[in-house]
Design a protein around this motif. Structure first.
Motif, PDB file in Angstrom:
ATOM      1  N   SER A 187       8.355   6.980   3.015  1.00  0.00           N
ATOM      2  CA  SER A 187       7.008   6.918   3.577  1.00  0.00           C
ATOM      3  C   SER A 187       6.138   5.951   2.791  1.00  0.00           C
ATOM      4  O   SER A 187       6.383   5.698   1.605  1.00  0.00           O
ATOM      5  CB  SER A 187       6.401   8.320   3.495  1.00  0.00           C
ATOM      6  N   PHE A 188       5.117   5.451   3.458  1.00  0.00           N
ATOM      7  CA  PHE A 188       4.116   4.634   2.759  1.00  0.00           C
ATOM      8  C   PHE A 188       3.006   5.508   2.178  1.00  0.00           C
ATOM      9  O   PHE A 188       2.078   4.994   1.558  1.00  0.00           O
ATOM     10  CB  PHE A 188       3.538   3.585   3.724  1.00  0.00           C
ATOM     11  N   SER A 189       3.108   6.837   2.375  1.00  0.00           N
ATOM     12  CA  SER A 189       1.994   7.707   1.989  1.00  0.00           C
ATOM     13  C   SER A 189       1.756   7.787   0.486  1.00  0.00           C
ATOM     14  O   SER A 189       0.627   7.643   0.032  1.00  0.00           O
ATOM     15  CB  SER A 189       2.226   9.122   2.511  1.00  0.00           C
ATOM     16  N   LYS A 190       2.787   8.048  -0.302  1.00  0.00           N
ATOM     17  CA  LYS A 190       2.556   8.473  -1.690  1.00  0.00           C
ATOM     18  C   LYS A 190       2.570   7.292  -2.651  1.00  0.00           C
ATOM     19  O   LYS A 190       1.526   6.883  -3.146  1.00  0.00           O
ATOM     20  CB  LYS A 190       3.589   9.524  -2.071  1.00  0.00           C
ATOM     21  N   TYR A 191       3.741   6.715  -2.916  1.00  0.00           N
ATOM     22  CA  TYR A 191       3.826   5.598  -3.860  1.00  0.00           C
ATOM     23  C   TYR A 191       2.969   4.423  -3.367  1.00  0.00           C
ATOM     24  O   TYR A 191       2.265   3.775  -4.143  1.00  0.00           O
ATOM     25  CB  TYR A 191       5.290   5.195  -4.012  1.00  0.00           C
ATOM     26  N   PHE A 192       3.030   4.161  -2.081  1.00  0.00           N
ATOM     27  CA  PHE A 192       2.305   3.008  -1.533  1.00  0.00           C
ATOM     28  C   PHE A 192       0.826   3.324  -1.270  1.00  0.00           C
ATOM     29  O   PHE A 192       0.079   2.443  -0.848  1.00  0.00           O
ATOM     30  CB  PHE A 192       2.988   2.523  -0.242  1.00  0.00           C
ATOM     31  N   GLY A 193       0.440   4.575  -1.474  1.00  0.00           N
ATOM     32  CA  GLY A 193      -0.974   4.954  -1.382  1.00  0.00           C
ATOM     33  C   GLY A 193      -1.587   4.752  -0.009  1.00  0.00           C
ATOM     34  O   GLY A 193      -2.727   4.309   0.121  1.00  0.00           O
ATOM     35  N   MET A 194      -0.841   5.095   1.047  1.00  0.00           N
ATOM     36  CA  MET A 194      -1.326   4.823   2.408  1.00  0.00           C
ATOM     37  C   MET A 194      -1.301   6.085   3.278  1.00  0.00           C
ATOM     38  O   MET A 194      -1.000   6.003   4.479  1.00  0.00           O
ATOM     39  CB  MET A 194      -0.465   3.724   3.056  1.00  0.00           C
ATOM     40  N   THR A 195      -1.653   7.236   2.717  1.00  0.00           N
ATOM     41  CA  THR A 195      -1.534   8.487   3.494  1.00  0.00           C
ATOM     42  C   THR A 195      -2.191   8.408   4.876  1.00  0.00           C
ATOM     43  O   THR A 195      -1.615   8.817   5.868  1.00  0.00           O
ATOM     44  CB  THR A 195      -2.163   9.691   2.737  1.00  0.00           C
ATOM     45  N   GLY A 196      -3.415   7.878   4.911  1.00  0.00           N
ATOM     46  CA  GLY A 196      -4.173   7.887   6.163  1.00  0.00           C
ATOM     47  C   GLY A 196      -3.706   6.868   7.195  1.00  0.00           C
ATOM     48  O   GLY A 196      -4.136   6.915   8.347  1.00  0.00           O
ATOM     49  N   TRP A 197      -2.818   5.952   6.795  1.00  0.00           N
ATOM     50  CA  TRP A 197      -2.343   4.946   7.753  1.00  0.00           C
ATOM     51  C   TRP A 197      -1.238   5.512   8.639  1.00  0.00           C
ATOM     52  O   TRP A 197      -0.894   4.927   9.649  1.00  0.00           O
ATOM     53  CB  TRP A 197      -1.796   3.719   7.000  1.00  0.00           C
ATOM     54  N   ARG A 198      -0.671   6.623   8.228  1.00  0.00           N
ATOM     55  CA  ARG A 198       0.393   7.336   8.951  1.00  0.00           C
ATOM     56  C   ARG A 198       1.611   6.455   9.227  1.00  0.00           C
ATOM     57  O   ARG A 198       1.912   6.109  10.382  1.00  0.00           O
ATOM     58  CB  ARG A 198      -0.139   7.961  10.267  1.00  0.00           C
ATOM     59  N   LEU A 199       2.279   6.101   8.163  1.00  0.00           N
ATOM     60  CA  LEU A 199       3.450   5.232   8.322  1.00  0.00           C
ATOM     61  C   LEU A 199       4.579   5.641   7.380  1.00  0.00           C
ATOM     62  O   LEU A 199       4.353   5.880   6.187  1.00  0.00           O
ATOM     63  CB  LEU A 199       3.048   3.780   8.039  1.00  0.00           C
ATOM     64  N   GLY A 200       5.781   5.714   7.932  1.00  0.00           N
ATOM     65  CA  GLY A 200       6.954   6.031   7.122  1.00  0.00           C
ATOM     66  C   GLY A 200       8.174   5.369   7.740  1.00  0.00           C
ATOM     67  O   GLY A 200       8.045   4.551   8.661  1.00  0.00           O
ATOM     68  N   TRP A 201       9.335   5.713   7.231  1.00  0.00           N
ATOM     69  CA  TRP A 201      10.548   5.176   7.841  1.00  0.00           C
ATOM     70  C   TRP A 201      11.724   6.097   7.567  1.00  0.00           C
ATOM     71  O   TRP A 201      11.638   6.992   6.728  1.00  0.00           O
ATOM     72  CB  TRP A 201      10.831   3.765   7.349  1.00  0.00           C
ATOM     73  N   LEU A 202      12.801   5.856   8.291  1.00  0.00           N
ATOM     74  CA  LEU A 202      14.047   6.554   8.004  1.00  0.00           C
ATOM     75  C   LEU A 202      15.176   5.541   8.033  1.00  0.00           C
ATOM     76  O   LEU A 202      15.054   4.479   8.644  1.00  0.00           O
ATOM     77  CB  LEU A 202      14.287   7.678   9.021  1.00  0.00           C
ATOM     78  N   VAL A 203      16.248   5.895   7.334  1.00  0.00           N
ATOM     79  CA  VAL A 203      17.469   5.086   7.380  1.00  0.00           C
ATOM     80  C   VAL A 203      18.578   6.004   7.882  1.00  0.00           C
ATOM     81  O   VAL A 203      18.792   7.091   7.320  1.00  0.00           O
ATOM     82  CB  VAL A 203      17.835   4.517   5.992  1.00  0.00           C
ATOM     83  N   ALA A 204      19.233   5.596   8.947  1.00  0.00           N
ATOM     84  CA  ALA A 204      20.254   6.429   9.586  1.00  0.00           C
ATOM     85  C   ALA A 204      21.561   5.645   9.673  1.00  0.00           C
ATOM     86  O   ALA A 204      21.557   4.409   9.530  1.00  0.00           O
ATOM     87  CB  ALA A 204      19.789   6.805  10.994  1.00  0.00           C
ATOM     88  N   PRO A 205      22.674   6.320   9.945  1.00  0.00           N
ATOM     89  CA  PRO A 205      23.898   5.577  10.249  1.00  0.00           C
ATOM     90  C   PRO A 205      23.613   4.671  11.456  1.00  0.00           C
ATOM     91  O   PRO A 205      22.926   5.096  12.397  1.00  0.00           O
ATOM     92  CB  PRO A 205      24.902   6.678  10.621  1.00  0.00           C
ATOM     93  N   GLU A 206      24.140   3.439  11.428  1.00  0.00           N
ATOM     94  CA  GLU A 206      23.745   2.478  12.476  1.00  0.00           C
ATOM     95  C   GLU A 206      24.073   2.976  13.882  1.00  0.00           C
ATOM     96  O   GLU A 206      23.282   2.810  14.816  1.00  0.00           O
ATOM     97  CB  GLU A 206      24.408   1.112  12.208  1.00  0.00           C
ATOM     98  N   SER A 207      25.208   3.660  14.024  1.00  0.00           N
ATOM     99  CA  SER A 207      25.612   4.110  15.367  1.00  0.00           C
ATOM    100  C   SER A 207      24.674   5.204  15.895  1.00  0.00           C
ATOM    101  O   SER A 207      24.678   5.522  17.082  1.00  0.00           O
ATOM    102  CB  SER A 207      27.043   4.651  15.331  1.00  0.00           C
ATOM    103  N   TYR A 208      23.874   5.810  15.006  1.00  0.00           N
ATOM    104  CA  TYR A 208      22.999   6.906  15.411  1.00  0.00           C
ATOM    105  C   TYR A 208      21.612   6.406  15.825  1.00  0.00           C
ATOM    106  O   TYR A 208      20.834   7.140  16.434  1.00  0.00           O
ATOM    107  CB  TYR A 208      22.872   7.891  14.225  1.00  0.00           C
ATOM    108  N   VAL A 209      21.304   5.127  15.523  1.00  0.00           N
ATOM    109  CA  VAL A 209      19.939   4.630  15.754  1.00  0.00           C
ATOM    110  C   VAL A 209      19.523   4.666  17.235  1.00  0.00           C
ATOM    111  O   VAL A 209      18.381   5.033  17.546  1.00  0.00           O
ATOM    112  CB  VAL A 209      19.758   3.226  15.122  1.00  0.00           C
ATOM    113  N   PRO A 210      20.422   4.336  18.196  1.00  0.00           N
ATOM    114  CA  PRO A 210      19.972   4.355  19.598  1.00  0.00           C
ATOM    115  C   PRO A 210      19.390   5.697  20.040  1.00  0.00           C
ATOM    116  O   PRO A 210      18.404   5.744  20.770  1.00  0.00           O
ATOM    117  CB  PRO A 210      21.238   4.017  20.389  1.00  0.00           C
ATOM    118  N   VAL A 211      19.944   6.801  19.571  1.00  0.00           N
ATOM    119  CA  VAL A 211      19.428   8.107  20.014  1.00  0.00           C
ATOM    120  C   VAL A 211      18.059   8.371  19.369  1.00  0.00           C
ATOM    121  O   VAL A 211      17.151   8.936  19.999  1.00  0.00           O
ATOM    122  CB  VAL A 211      20.463   9.239  19.767  1.00  0.00           C
TER     123      VAL A 211
END
Ligand SMILES: Cc1ncc(COP(=O)(O)O)c(C=O)c1O
Length: 397
Positions: free
Chosen positions: A237-261
């Motif tokens: 997430s960009f919330s804690k280390y990046f200090g952007m809690t109110g911007w509401r932004l994060g990410w996930l990393v998944a196995p590539e074959s799982y990304v379409p779902v």
């Protein structure tokens, strides 16, 4: 004939979804402040620093340039590439941008993963104490939460033996945060590897929430992504280390074959993460921004060192020093056997807001409170002074 209007009742599942108690403490603290009381905030799980100026400027510039439309549901390619490059340069982990999905906070990422993974009745294991919203998100998707108690004696770490004891043929996933909220404990990569082996052998997932990854103080920060596995999901997430809690932004990393779902569910439940936040976040990875973030991390380390020692001196029982995040989970049994009452009185009588253990799990919750060092050292010192006087008064009462 008079029509009797009955108020709408929420779905039954809402009976399983508790409030985030820290929010109640926060609103009580704010109400006291409105009445003119001075409150030291040690309950808040967000950095006191404002988002760094270069990131704000990039967000404003994107708005001025008219970038006000949806992005693709998985997020801007430029941002996904910047994140992939961050993994390579900071952690020596090679992650394809095709495996990265941008989400509204880590919260959005956790919902996407659980929403695509769980069938009704599937069990999800999680260490307790742990981040409370995880329990409720699992329930939202008709999963069954199986908390596994971790104790201060084990440094709040889940051992592989304990994990295996709790594993059943209904287990679909193990969720944990490293560093953890509320304990600040980092799960070693060797343990992570062993957990992944268990998940792989049982066609299940390991979901690692690395939202506090940048905030690790005594050694280099790491990522579970240095382990190659088709059963691993990593949230950030960009919330804690990046200090952007109110911007509401994060990410996930998944196995590539799982990304379409994941893409398909994202298209349906939120369409895309906020566009302005995505443009701003690209700037967060530039060397200048990273430098500012590292200075802030050094400041958090000073706060941790100060508060840990001060709480130990006051007589709180502490596990070994937390590795990261910005929390200290302290055993209050020398003073009280009810952390909820302790936290309420500490707020009302001494003007110090802390979070009672109740938020983080049922086991032993009454024995613990969480202190957040998300405020500066001068405030922390004032808080510690007030806690000292409060405890002395408590001992006399
Ligand atoms: C462990 C953990 N995961 C996820 C979140 C949610 O963060 P976000 O603001 O990225 O949605 C939090 C917030 O406190 C957290 O502590």
């Amino acid at each position: 004939m008079a029509i009797v209007k009955t108020p709408l009742s929420p779905a039954k599942r809402m009976g399983n979804i508790e409030p985030f108690h820290v929010m109640n403490i926060l609103s009580k603290a704010r109400a006291l402040e409105k009445k003119g009381r001075s409150i030291i905030h040690m309950e808040i799980g967000e950095p006191d620093f404002v988002t760094s100026q270069s990131i704000i400027d990039a967000g404003v510039q994107s708005l001025t340039e008219g970038k006000t439309h949806y992005t693709p549901a998985v997020g801007l390619l430029e941002l996904r590439e910047a994140i992939a490059n961050y993994y390579l340069t900071e952690f020596d982990a090679s992650v394809s941008p095709n495996r990265i999905v941008i989400t509204p906070g880590a919260s959005g990422a956790l919902q996407l993963i659980l929403g695509t993974l769980l069938n009704s009745g599937d069990e999800v294991l999680m260490p307790e104490p742990g981040y409370p919203c995880n329990r409720h998100m699992v329930r939202l998707f008709d999963g069954v939460v199986k908390g596994i108690e971790v104790t201060a004696e084990d440094d709040f770490l889940l051992t592989i033996d304990t994990l295996k004891q709790h594993w059943t043929d209904k287990t679909r996933a193990l969720m944990l945060a490293s560093p953890s909220n509320p304990t600040g404990r980092l799960t070693p990569l060797t343990d992570m590897q062993a957990m992944l082996n268990v998940a792989e052998n049982n066609n299940a997932a390991l979901i690692v929430d690395e939202i506090y990854q940048g905030l690790v103080y005594d050694h280099a920060s790491e990522t579970a992504l240095s382990i190659d596995s088709e059963n691993l999901f990593v949230v950030n997430s960009f919330s804690k280390y990046f200090g952007m809690t109110g911007w509401r932004l994060g990410w996930l990393v998944a196995p590539e074959s799982y990304v379409p779902v994941l893409d398909r569910l994202a298209q349906n439940i939120f369409l895309a993460a906020p566009t302005t936040a995505q443009y701003a976040a690209i700037k967060a990875f530039e060397p200048f921004s990273i430098e500012v973030l590292k200075q802030r991390r050094d400041e958090f380390k000073k706060r941790r060192d100060y508060l840990y020692q001060a709480l130990a001196d006051l007589g709180f029982i502490l596990a070994s020093k937390p590795d990261g995040a910005f929390y200290i989970y302290a055993d209050i049994s020398p003073f009280s056997n009810d952390s909820f009452e302790f936290a309420e009185k500490l707020l009302e009588e001494a003007g110090v807001a802390v979070t009672p253990g109740k938020d983080f799990g049922s086991e032993h919750a009454k024995q613990f409170v969480r202190f957040a060092y998300t405020t500066n050292i001068a405030e922390l010192k004032e808080g510690v002074g007030r806690i000292k006087a409060f405890i002395q008064g408590w001992a006399l009462s």
